[in-house]
Design a protein around this motif. Sequence first.
Motif, PDB file in Angstrom:
ATOM      1  N   LYS A   1      12.216   1.881   1.120  1.00 59.40           N
ATOM      2  CA  LYS A   1      10.706   2.632   1.926  1.00 59.40           C
ATOM      3  C   LYS A   1      10.246   1.797   3.481  1.00 59.40           C
ATOM      4  CE  LYS A   1       6.456   4.116   0.595  1.00 59.40           C
ATOM      5  NZ  LYS A   1       6.284   5.571   1.330  1.00 59.40           N
TER       6      LYS A   1
ATOM      7  N   TRP B   1       3.619   2.702 -10.675  1.00 57.72           N
ATOM      8  CA  TRP B   1       4.557   1.437  -9.822  1.00 57.72           C
ATOM      9  C   TRP B   1       5.821   1.225  -9.858  1.00 57.72           C
ATOM     10  CZ3 TRP B   1       2.890   0.081  -4.957  1.00 57.72           C
ATOM     11  CH2 TRP B   1       1.391   0.405  -5.028  1.00 57.72           C
TER      12      TRP B   1
ATOM     13  N   LYS C   1      -9.230   2.912  -7.269  1.00 56.58           N
ATOM     14  CA  LYS C   1      -9.397   3.918  -6.655  1.00 56.58           C
ATOM     15  C   LYS C   1      -7.493   4.457  -6.168  1.00 56.58           C
ATOM     16  CE  LYS C   1     -13.676   6.504  -7.067  1.00 56.58           C
ATOM     17  NZ  LYS C   1     -14.800   5.590  -7.208  1.00 56.58           N
ATOM     18  N   LYS C   2      -7.243   2.897  -5.165  1.00 56.25           N
ATOM     19  CA  LYS C   2      -6.266   2.357  -3.691  1.00 56.25           C
ATOM     20  C   LYS C   2      -5.495   1.994  -4.449  1.00 56.25           C
ATOM     21  CE  LYS C   2     -10.345   1.909  -0.322  1.00 56.25           C
ATOM     22  NZ  LYS C   2     -11.188   0.627   0.402  1.00 56.25           N
ATOM     23  N   LYS C   3      -3.737   2.413  -3.936  1.00 59.04           N
ATOM     24  CA  LYS C   3      -3.074   2.157  -4.733  1.00 59.04           C
ATOM     25  C   LYS C   3      -2.566   1.061  -4.184  1.00 59.04           C
ATOM     26  CE  LYS C   3       1.317   3.987  -6.676  1.00 59.04           C
ATOM     27  NZ  LYS C   3       2.402   5.368  -7.346  1.00 59.04           N
ATOM     28  N   ILE C   4      -2.704  -0.176  -4.559  1.00 56.78           N
ATOM     29  CA  ILE C   4      -2.505  -2.083  -3.303  1.00 56.78           C
ATOM     30  C   ILE C   4      -2.466  -2.246  -4.904  1.00 56.78           C
ATOM     31  CG2 ILE C   4      -3.264  -2.764  -1.927  1.00 56.78           C
ATOM     32  CD1 ILE C   4      -5.456  -1.007  -1.422  1.00 56.78           C
TER      33      ILE C   4
ATOM     34  N   PRO D   1      -2.707   5.730  -8.739  1.00 56.35           N
ATOM     35  CA  PRO D   1      -2.630   4.039  -8.529  1.00 56.35           C
ATOM     36  C   PRO D   1      -2.135   3.523  -9.767  1.00 56.35           C
ATOM     37  CG  PRO D   1      -5.369   4.441  -9.063  1.00 56.35           C
ATOM     38  CD  PRO D   1      -4.552   5.953  -9.545  1.00 56.35           C
TER      39      PRO D   1
ATOM     40  N   ASN E   1       0.421  -1.472   0.032  1.00 52.96           N
ATOM     41  CA  ASN E   1       0.042  -0.114  -0.361  1.00 52.96           C
ATOM     42  C   ASN E   1       0.931   0.873   0.321  1.00 52.96           C
ATOM     43  OD1 ASN E   1      -2.968  -1.022   0.654  1.00 52.96           O
ATOM     44  ND2 ASN E   1      -1.270  -2.311   2.251  1.00 52.96           N
ATOM     45  N   ILE E   2       0.706   2.015  -0.818  1.00 53.43           N
ATOM     46  CA  ILE E   2       1.501   3.246  -0.934  1.00 53.43           C
ATOM     47  C   ILE E   2       0.673   3.859  -1.635  1.00 53.43           C
ATOM     48  CG2 ILE E   2       3.594   4.370  -2.386  1.00 53.43           C
ATOM     49  CD1 ILE E   2       4.536   2.083  -2.308  1.00 53.43           C
ATOM     50  N   GLU E   3       1.167   5.400  -0.677  1.00 54.98           N
ATOM     51  CA  GLU E   3       0.419   7.152  -1.257  1.00 54.98           C
ATOM     52  C   GLU E   3       0.258   7.472  -2.525  1.00 54.98           C
ATOM     53  OE1 GLU E   3      -2.293   8.047   0.976  1.00 54.98           O
ATOM     54  OE2 GLU E   3      -2.225   6.574   2.481  1.00 54.98           O
ATOM     55  N   GLY E   4      -0.393   7.912  -3.539  1.00 52.15           N
ATOM     56  CA  GLY E   4      -0.336   8.691  -4.434  1.00 52.15           C
ATOM     57  C   GLY E   4      -1.156   9.079  -4.800  1.00 52.15           C
ATOM     58  N   GLU E   5      -0.970   9.636  -6.039  1.00 53.50           N
ATOM     59  CA  GLU E   5      -2.620  10.620  -6.846  1.00 53.50           C
ATOM     60  C   GLU E   5      -3.068   9.223  -7.942  1.00 53.50           C
ATOM     61  OE1 GLU E   5      -2.986  14.043  -7.961  1.00 53.50           O
ATOM     62  OE2 GLU E   5      -1.519  15.359  -6.280  1.00 53.50           O
TER      63      GLU E   5
END
Length: 131
Positions: free
Chosen positions: A127, A27, A80-83, A24, A18-22
Amino acid sequence: YKGLLSRRIGLRYVNEINIEGENPFEWDEYINPDLTRIFSVTSVPKNIIRAFHNLEIKNDEIMLKFQYGMSNPDYPALIKKKIFVLDLDASFTGILKHHEIESYIIKQHTVIQNQFEFSITEKLREKFELN
């Protein structure tokens, strides 16, 4: 139980990154770009609702089922989620005696670790302090 014979043993790791970002679908700085090419198969990636690959690899006696991509917890809504998921499932099918089981678990772990290391970038290691 020392008299036990195993017919199949397996080891599985499901890594959910899971990483935050506009965006998705961005990568490439964290995941090996070879694994993210599926996002370029469509002219409008923002309309993707699920993107998952299934790859099976034979490493000598160890079978590796490698599933990776974006499963989308909000399916069938747009992603919508960056997973990103790296699901690594190693197994051996055959008769093993009690004293052989540990060595096969170690072999499975090595196969999984090698594939995981190939799948991520140095930036992701940094990270999550995986160095």
